[in-house]
Design an enzyme around this catalytic site. Structure first.
Site, PDB file in Angstrom:
ATOM      1  N   LYS A  56     -43.902  22.909  21.174  1.00  0.00           N
ATOM      2  CA  LYS A  56     -42.744  22.757  20.281  1.00  0.00           C
ATOM      3  C   LYS A  56     -41.467  22.634  21.109  1.00  0.00           C
ATOM      4  CE  LYS A  56     -42.588  27.762  20.033  1.00  0.00           C
ATOM      5  NZ  LYS A  56     -43.007  28.939  19.298  1.00  0.00           N
ATOM      6  N   TYR A  65      -9.930  24.518  34.160  1.00  0.00           N
ATOM      7  CA  TYR A  65      -9.252  24.709  32.875  1.00  0.00           C
ATOM      8  C   TYR A  65      -8.655  26.114  32.755  1.00  0.00           C
ATOM      9  CZ  TYR A  65     -11.105  20.544  30.561  1.00  0.00           C
ATOM     10  OH  TYR A  65     -11.382  19.268  30.175  1.00  0.00           O
TER      11      TYR A  65
END
Ligand SMILES: *Cc1c(COP(=O)(O)O)cnc(C)c1O
Length: 762
Positions: free
Chosen positions: A429, A657
């Site tokens: 999965k 940043y």
């Protein structure tokens, strides 16, 4: 190119007949209409013999805005009313006249470089050594032919202080023409390739022919290997002693000696010379070397196919492959078919293991080449770029490497520990826990696995499309009622966990008139996630027994804390509940179904509850919390990148940043192209996370960006493009997961799809 010539001057220089008029003046030239960038001020030379469709080129150039042309008399070209044409006997000669004239405008030294090998290498070397002290003009690429030399000379400009011009010849008599154009003040003779020598009967004659270039030089520099010719060569020259550098094979000592002597002549200090030679690039820039498919190394030198360049490339190939197989691939163009014999002879003298001429319209048989050093040479007009690209390994800076052999090992390890009759259902999965469902599932199928588990219907569809055939069962753990059609169409097996869902699926089957369709029943034995309650079992069985559309293929449940001994009492209760459900169905249903409850961790802890199969997930990929088990498993997922840029950050500057990181010292940082969009979470900012470069830990400085991070490499000696380990030997999966305050499952499934998965099998 920055020329400034009036039309009148050119007309006189070319002795041309002028047709039409124009007020432009000439700033640059073209001879290939595919290379036109700026039409204004461009003079287009329609060279004859260079292209079968010369007039098509003229028309093409005109369409791109070119209005000044040099064309051959009787070319048959159509004259446009708003263009000007210089009609001459031979446009190439006109171009050479312009070059000769242009060269005479400058008084700074012009250095001619010749030799049968190493011209381009030497030119790039000298540029590397002196370009900070001199303003250098040098031949572009390996322009050294009658045309190339003219174009090189046209690069000369008033702001330069020295020019290096390569000169190569392919026919007797040509050097005289080149000497006339270049009129060199100084000469450099690089080398006279041994292999090459064998291909010329009169090699002294050939050498003397090259020597013509130096007849008017003030001084020419020649390697020590020609000392024996000293008395037979006319003019002024200096024999240069050899110079060895550990980074170069000994065959280069002659050329390095010439370089050293020439730098001395330019008044560089000895120490400076040694330093500069020490930092030379070791490859001729023209030759590209890269990793190919099937473990090949590719030397791409498809720029030209003259014998000089070919022998240089063959020497290089031999150096790269002292104990590897050597394959030579040649793309000969029809126009040059007559050179084939000579090319063959030269290549044969190097004794490669394989040798292929690729005829026009045929492809390089890359699939037959393995673990070899493949040299690809071709004439320019064969346009071999695409052919070479096909052999190139796809390289992306940031990759997820999945080791299929490790997965196989882990599966085998479980098989060896479990009772023989217990099967393995591979949980693939979420794209095989992020490692790529189609590749991993196909690999497992090849290795005998026949049961697969996915979360949603579309993941199952993907597996069927990737070749997981209907002899393999694919269980969809979390089916959406809207996807019933898809499930039936692709023969997927839904896990049913509620009465509504059971009803809906049976209805879908009735509409299609299907009976006996395999379904799985999921029971909730205490985890309180999806599933029927244990008390629903009688009603479930009653429905199924009365509906021929479905048959029970599996009954399963899931443990909430299989890996934790603290909750073993709870786990045992879950197991007991499941056992009573299984017993009930075994006694009351005629369907022979598979029962299963254990995942990776549970299957080794509670082997007596394996029933028919175990659902193997995380351990198959090599990860576990269990220390003993860990030693037996092999991790399969690695995460690598490489350095995009390196920079110095002075003390007191901020990084990234929000100016959240201040350099407390002078730092060297590297920018790595991986960010939170790839699964390198923002919580790893400012030292919370690290990567490893050359085995040294480099903490993140500043905030993690979407696609990039900056790391402190002050204590590492690193270069651009050096490899970066994010998950690997130094920083294992669980350590990295811990830094993000999570578990390997989440790290793996969080690796973005945009990164390339590279599969390795040992
Ligand atoms: C994911 C999953 C597994 C596999 O669990 P691991 O801990 O990775 O071994 C087993 N069963 C179900 C129902 C699952 O959803």
């Amino acid at each position: 190119m920055r020329l400034n010539y009036s039309l009148e001057a050119c007309a006189a220089l070319f002795e041309a007949e002028v047709i039409g008029s124009s007020s432009e003046s000439i700033t640059h030239v073209y001879f290939d209409s595919r290379k036109i960038q700026q039409a204004k001020g461009a003079l287009f030379f329609a060279l004859t013999g260079h292209s079968r469709s010369g007039n098509e080129f003229i028309e093409d150039a005109y369409r791109q805005g070119i209005r000044l042309f040099v064309i051959a008399k009787n070319s048959g070209a159509k004259f446009q009313s708003d263009a000007l044409y210089f009609q001459v006997e031979d446009p190439l000669i006109a171009l050479q006249k312009l070059a000769t004239h242009h060269r005479k405008q400058f008084t700074y030294p012009v250095v001619a470089i010749t030799g049968s090998v190493g011209k381009t290498t030497f030119k790039e070397w000298i540029f590397h050594c002196i370009s900070d002290k001199f303003k250098v003009v040098r031949s572009p690429k390996s322009f050294n032919s009658q045309l190339g030399v003219a174009l090189s000379l046209l690069e000369m400009h008033e702001h330069a202080s020295i020019a290096f011009i390569e000169a190569g010849i392919s026919k007797p008599g040509e050097m005289n023409l080149l000497q006339n154009m270049i009129q060199p003040d100084y000469g450099i003779f690089t080398a006279f390739g041994k292999a090459h020598r064998e291909n010329f009967a009169h090699n002294e004659e050939h050498l003397l022919e090259k020597w013509v270039l130096f007849r008017e030089c003030r001084l020419a520099f020649i390697p020590h290997t020609f000392a024996d010719l000293e008395n037979r060569l006319p003019g002024n020259f200096q024999v240069c002693p050899p110079y060895e550098n550990h980074r170069f094979p000994s065959g280069y000592s002659g050329m390095l000696g010439v370089l050293k002597t020439f730098l001395t002549f330019l008044q560089f200090e000895l120490k400076e010379i040694e330093e500069r030679i020490d930092s030379l690039p070791t490859l001729a820039l023209r030759m590209e070397v890269f990793e190919g498919i099937n473990g090949n190394t590719i030397i791409n030198d498809t720029y030209n196919l003259d014998l000089d360049a070919l022998s240089e490339a063959l020497i290089h190939q031999r150096q790269l492959a002292p104990d590897k197989k050597r394959i030579v691939v040649i793309g000969l163009s029809e126009k040059h078919a007559h050179e084939r014999l000579e090319i063959e002879k030269l290549i044969a003298s190097f004794n490669p293991d394989e040798f292929h001429f690729i005829p026009e319209g045929k492809s390089i048989p890359w699939e037959n080449f393995h673990n070899s050093v493949v040299l690809v040479k071709a004439h320019r007009d064969r346009a071999f770029e695409y052919e070479v690209a096909r052999g190139k390994a796809l390289k992306h800076r940031t990759i997820v490497e999945v080791n299929l052999s490790a997965i196989k090992h882990n599966v085998s390890f479980y098989q060896s520990r479990l009772p023989k009759e217990v099967k393995i259902l591979a949980m693939v999965k979420a794209s095989s826990y992020g490692s790529g469902a189609d590749k991993v599932a196909s690999f497992l199928q090849q290795n005998g696995i026949r049961n697969f588990g996915v979360a949603f219907a579309d993941e199952g569809v993907e597996l069927r499309k990737a070749g997981i055939g209907i002899s393999s069962s694919i269980v969809v753990m979390n089916p959406d009622p809207e996807h019933s059609d898809l499930i039936i169409e692709y023969r997927l097996e839904p896990a049913i966990y509620s009465f509504e869902q059971l009803d809906e699926f049976i209805t879908a089957l009735i509409h299609r008139n299907i009976s006996g369709y395999p379904i799985h029943l999921k029971f909730d034995t205490g985890m309180h996630r999806l599933g029927f309650a244990p008390g629903d079992k009688e009603r479930v069985l009653a429905i199924i027994n009365s509906q021929p559309e479905v048959q029970i293929q599996g009954i399963y449940s899931h443990l909430a804390d299989a890996d934790n001994p603290i909750h073993s009492e709870f786990t045992k209760k879950q197991l007991a509940t499941f056992d009573s459900i299984v017993s009930y169905f075994r006694a009351n249903s005629s369907d022979s179904f598979l029962a299963h409850i254990l995942n990776s961790e549970g299957s080794l802890r509670y082997p007596e509850y394996c029933y028919d199969l175990i659902r193997l997930g995380i351990s198959m990929y090599g990860y576990t919390e269990n220390k003993e088990l860990k030693a037996s498993l092999q991790p399969s997922v690695y995460w690598y990148s490489s350095i995009s840029q390196i920079k110095a950050v002075p003390k007191g500057d901020f990084i990234g940043y929000g100016c959240s990181y201040e350099a407390l010292d002078d730092l060297t940082i590297a920018v790595i192209p991986v960010g939170y969009a790839d699964g390198f979470r923002r919580s790893l900012s400012n030292g919370a996370g690290s990567v490893f470069i050359h085995g040294i830990k480099c903490p993140v400085v500043g905030r993690v960006c979407m696609d990039m991070i900056m790391v402190d490499i002050s204590s590492v000696n690193a270069k651009i493009n050096d490899p970066v380990e994010i998950i690997g030997q130094n920083q294992p999966m669980d350590v990295f997961a811990k830094a993000m305050d999570t578990i390997p499952y989440e790290v793996m499934t969080g690796l973005s799809k945009r990164m390339h998965r590279v599969y390795v099998e040992e």
